[in-house]
Design a protein around this motif. Structure first.
Motif, PDB file in Angstrom:
ATOM      1  N   ARG A  39      41.735  28.892  60.644  1.00 49.90           N
ATOM      2  CA  ARG A  39      41.137  27.354  60.267  1.00 49.90           C
ATOM      3  C   ARG A  39      39.852  28.463  59.697  1.00 49.90           C
ATOM      4  O   ARG A  39      39.909  28.148  61.352  1.00 49.90           O
ATOM      5  CB  ARG A  39      41.273  26.269  61.089  1.00 49.90           C
ATOM      6  N   TYR A  40      38.814  28.991  58.721  1.00 48.60           N
ATOM      7  CA  TYR A  40      37.779  29.407  58.906  1.00 48.60           C
ATOM      8  C   TYR A  40      37.091  28.340  57.904  1.00 48.60           C
ATOM      9  O   TYR A  40      37.570  27.881  56.755  1.00 48.60           O
ATOM     10  CB  TYR A  40      37.589  30.264  57.939  1.00 48.60           C
ATOM     11  N   ARG A  41      35.298  28.299  57.974  1.00 50.84           N
ATOM     12  CA  ARG A  41      34.556  28.036  57.480  1.00 50.84           C
ATOM     13  C   ARG A  41      34.576  29.273  56.285  1.00 50.84           C
ATOM     14  O   ARG A  41      34.767  30.451  56.939  1.00 50.84           O
ATOM     15  CB  ARG A  41      33.316  27.728  57.936  1.00 50.84           C
ATOM     16  N   PRO A  42      33.465  28.723  55.574  1.00 56.15           N
ATOM     17  CA  PRO A  42      33.632  29.983  54.054  1.00 56.15           C
ATOM     18  C   PRO A  42      32.732  30.794  54.604  1.00 56.15           C
ATOM     19  O   PRO A  42      32.383  31.501  53.557  1.00 56.15           O
ATOM     20  CB  PRO A  42      32.962  29.160  53.051  1.00 56.15           C
ATOM     21  N   ASP A  43      31.640  30.574  55.730  1.00 55.14           N
ATOM     22  CA  ASP A  43      30.247  31.368  55.769  1.00 55.14           C
ATOM     23  C   ASP A  43      30.514  32.554  56.455  1.00 55.14           C
ATOM     24  O   ASP A  43      31.362  32.806  56.942  1.00 55.14           O
ATOM     25  CB  ASP A  43      29.056  30.541  57.220  1.00 55.14           C
ATOM     26  N   PRO A  44      29.710  33.336  55.627  1.00 60.73           N
ATOM     27  CA  PRO A  44      30.160  34.536  55.524  1.00 60.73           C
ATOM     28  C   PRO A  44      29.725  35.552  57.084  1.00 60.73           C
ATOM     29  O   PRO A  44      29.452  35.154  57.706  1.00 60.73           O
ATOM     30  CB  PRO A  44      29.122  35.520  54.424  1.00 60.73           C
ATOM     31  N   VAL A  45      30.323  36.539  56.487  1.00 64.91           N
ATOM     32  CA  VAL A  45      30.279  37.318  58.447  1.00 64.91           C
ATOM     33  C   VAL A  45      29.288  38.574  57.870  1.00 64.91           C
ATOM     34  O   VAL A  45      29.454  38.880  56.477  1.00 64.91           O
ATOM     35  CB  VAL A  45      31.490  38.182  58.652  1.00 64.91           C
ATOM     36  N   SER A  46      27.816  38.538  58.209  1.00 67.24           N
ATOM     37  CA  SER A  46      27.011  39.221  57.674  1.00 67.24           C
ATOM     38  C   SER A  46      27.031  41.361  58.282  1.00 67.24           C
ATOM     39  O   SER A  46      28.170  41.340  58.414  1.00 67.24           O
ATOM     40  CB  SER A  46      25.574  39.230  58.075  1.00 67.24           C
ATOM     41  N   GLN A  90      50.073  33.653  53.573  1.00 74.41           N
ATOM     42  CA  GLN A  90      49.450  32.853  54.948  1.00 74.41           C
ATOM     43  C   GLN A  90      47.650  32.758  54.796  1.00 74.41           C
ATOM     44  O   GLN A  90      47.261  33.474  54.283  1.00 74.41           O
ATOM     45  CB  GLN A  90      48.824  34.244  56.593  1.00 74.41           C
ATOM     46  N   ALA A  91      47.293  31.474  54.428  1.00 72.13           N
ATOM     47  CA  ALA A  91      45.796  30.694  53.927  1.00 72.13           C
ATOM     48  C   ALA A  91      44.765  31.075  54.351  1.00 72.13           C
ATOM     49  O   ALA A  91      44.499  31.514  53.880  1.00 72.13           O
ATOM     50  CB  ALA A  91      46.216  29.281  53.677  1.00 72.13           C
ATOM     51  N   HIS A  92      44.655  31.965  56.258  1.00 69.86           N
ATOM     52  CA  HIS A  92      43.104  31.923  56.485  1.00 69.86           C
ATOM     53  C   HIS A  92      43.621  33.047  56.229  1.00 69.86           C
ATOM     54  O   HIS A  92      42.350  33.775  56.471  1.00 69.86           O
ATOM     55  CB  HIS A  92      43.878  31.867  58.200  1.00 69.86           C
ATOM     56  N   VAL A  93      44.522  34.677  55.881  1.00 68.94           N
ATOM     57  CA  VAL A  93      44.140  35.772  55.171  1.00 68.94           C
ATOM     58  C   VAL A  93      43.285  35.362  54.074  1.00 68.94           C
ATOM     59  O   VAL A  93      42.197  35.941  53.750  1.00 68.94           O
ATOM     60  CB  VAL A  93      45.507  36.613  54.884  1.00 68.94           C
ATOM     61  N   ARG A  94      43.686  34.504  53.613  1.00 65.68           N
ATOM     62  CA  ARG A  94      42.785  34.540  51.933  1.00 65.68           C
ATOM     63  C   ARG A  94      41.043  32.953  52.577  1.00 65.68           C
ATOM     64  O   ARG A  94      40.438  33.564  51.427  1.00 65.68           O
ATOM     65  CB  ARG A  94      43.267  33.026  51.072  1.00 65.68           C
ATOM     66  N   ASP A  95      41.708  32.568  53.014  1.00 61.95           N
ATOM     67  CA  ASP A  95      40.156  31.274  53.435  1.00 61.95           C
ATOM     68  C   ASP A  95      39.476  32.014  54.465  1.00 61.95           C
ATOM     69  O   ASP A  95      38.019  31.839  54.572  1.00 61.95           O
ATOM     70  CB  ASP A  95      40.355  30.330  54.007  1.00 61.95           C
ATOM     71  N   ALA A  96      39.755  33.149  55.306  1.00 66.81           N
ATOM     72  CA  ALA A  96      38.347  33.961  55.896  1.00 66.81           C
ATOM     73  C   ALA A  96      37.419  34.653  55.177  1.00 66.81           C
ATOM     74  O   ALA A  96      37.213  35.276  54.580  1.00 66.81           O
ATOM     75  CB  ALA A  96      39.358  34.577  57.257  1.00 66.81           C
ATOM     76  N   PRO A  97      36.433  34.053  55.400  1.00 61.77           N
ATOM     77  CA  PRO A  97      35.589  35.536  54.810  1.00 61.77           C
ATOM     78  C   PRO A  97      35.634  36.705  54.823  1.00 61.77           C
ATOM     79  O   PRO A  97      35.155  37.641  53.627  1.00 61.77           O
ATOM     80  CB  PRO A  97      34.424  34.730  55.151  1.00 61.77           C
ATOM     81  N   LEU A  98      36.272  37.472  55.862  1.00 60.32           N
ATOM     82  CA  LEU A  98      36.450  38.448  55.887  1.00 60.32           C
ATOM     83  C   LEU A  98      37.681  39.248  56.442  1.00 60.32           C
ATOM     84  O   LEU A  98      38.609  38.080  57.375  1.00 60.32           O
ATOM     85  CB  LEU A  98      35.056  39.366  57.017  1.00 60.32           C
ATOM     86  N   GLN A  99      38.253  40.220  56.011  1.00 56.45           N
ATOM     87  CA  GLN A  99      39.255  40.594  56.196  1.00 56.45           C
ATOM     88  C   GLN A  99      39.158  42.007  56.520  1.00 56.45           C
ATOM     89  O   GLN A  99      39.006  42.883  55.280  1.00 56.45           O
ATOM     90  CB  GLN A  99      40.473  40.510  55.244  1.00 56.45           C
ATOM     91  N   LEU A 100      39.810  42.537  57.802  1.00 55.85           N
ATOM     92  CA  LEU A 100      39.418  43.546  58.643  1.00 55.85           C
ATOM     93  C   LEU A 100      41.015  44.138  58.271  1.00 55.85           C
ATOM     94  O   LEU A 100      41.782  44.051  59.212  1.00 55.85           O
ATOM     95  CB  LEU A 100      38.355  43.754  59.544  1.00 55.85           C
ATOM     96  N   VAL A 101      41.261  45.591  57.634  1.00 58.61           N
ATOM     97  CA  VAL A 101      42.467  45.976  57.803  1.00 58.61           C
ATOM     98  C   VAL A 101      41.962  47.350  58.581  1.00 58.61           C
ATOM     99  O   VAL A 101      41.984  48.020  57.638  1.00 58.61           O
ATOM    100  CB  VAL A 101      42.516  46.139  56.386  1.00 58.61           C
ATOM    101  N   TRP A 102      43.264  47.485  59.964  1.00 53.72           N
ATOM    102  CA  TRP A 102      42.958  48.598  60.376  1.00 53.72           C
ATOM    103  C   TRP A 102      44.389  50.184  59.661  1.00 53.72           C
ATOM    104  O   TRP A 102      45.285  49.177  60.196  1.00 53.72           O
ATOM    105  CB  TRP A 102      42.981  48.218  61.552  1.00 53.72           C
TER     106      TRP A 102
END
Ligand SMILES: Cc1cc2nc3c(=O)[nH]c(=O)nc-3n(C[C@H](O)[C@H](O)[C@H](O)COP(=O)(O)O)c2cc1C
Length: 233
Positions: A39-46, A90-102
């Protein structure tokens, strides 16, 4: 040994199950705090945070110094939503401000080999694929530990392999590049409670000395080394 160290071990292994060792360090302390957060807040990762995280990722060991991995940092909400669908909604993939795909990335090595007019047939071997997947995983684990050290949280997303072709299309992946897993990164939304530390197996289940000793272990069964060919049976 401090109370906090013992508390962290109690959370992993159960109260009093593993007495804290004399040896400890800030890195070990930090690693024991790991929790997957969903569960994530919308604040961006800088950008600055991302740069620091990737520097940590690139500092991981890499097989034969080949650097057979890449990572796509996805911030675009529409792409995150599409990746979420690929990964079983998965909701957290949509909601997290950053998705890192390795990515296991053998295309860059192929490109470099072609530029240098060197042969690259070895890239088609399964061993090279394994090397690239392991490289990506080592870089990713450094990245998540680094992100957590910055007050961010994360969660691996193996669901990114549910629809590999769709993910490749969304991210513009060429042949010889494979998305090994995603990783959500952001600030935890703990308004409904923080994600818990999950317990681990007793060390006796995973740690063996000098040879794998499985006889006592429930569920694993007896294994014998066949002297003639060394195969585990
Ligand atoms: C390679 C890998 C893939 C994972 N895939 C997912 C996933 O798709 N979705 C998810 O919510 N968690 C995923 N996880 C997180 C695991 O469920 C989690 O690490 C495990 O339950 C232990 O919990 P902890 O990380 O909080 O200690 C994945 C973890 C790893 C290492």
């Amino acid at each position: 040994m401090t109370t906090s160290e013992q508390q962290k071990l109690d959370l992993r292994y159960g109260p009093g199950r593993l007495p804290a060792p004399e040896t400890w360090s800030p890195v070990i302390d930090h690693l024991l705090d790991h929790r997957s957060v969903r569960r994530y807040r919308p604040d961006p990762v800088s950008d600055d945070q991302l740069t620091a995280i990737i520097a940590a990722a690139q500092s991981a060991a890499t097989s034969s110094n080949l650097h057979a991995w890449s990572v796509v940092a996805v911030r675009d909400p529409a792409t995150r939503a599409a990746l979420s669908e690929c990964a079983g909604n998965q909701a957290h993939v949509r909601d997290a401000p950053l998705q890192l795909v390795w990515l296991a990335d053998l295309a860059r090595l192929e490109h470099v080999a072609r530029l240098a007019e060197r042969p690259c047939a070895a890239l088609d071997y399964m061993e090279m694929f394994v090397i690239a997947v392991v490289d990506a995983a080592l870089a990713a684990q450094n990245a998540i530990a680094a992100a957590q050290s910055l007050g961010l949280s994360g969660c691996y997303i193996g669901g990114m392999r549910n629809q590999p072709e769709k993910v490749a299309e969304l991210l513009g992946l060429p042949p010889k590049v494979f998305a090994v897993f995603g990783m959500t990164i952001g600030i935890e939304d703990d308004s409904a409670g923080a994600a818990a530390i999950k317990p681990r197996l007793p060390q006796s289940a995973v740690l063996h000395h000098d040879a794998l000793s499985a006889a006592e272990e429930p569920g694993r069964g007896r294994r014998r080394l066949q002297p003639h060919d060394g195969r585990l049976l």
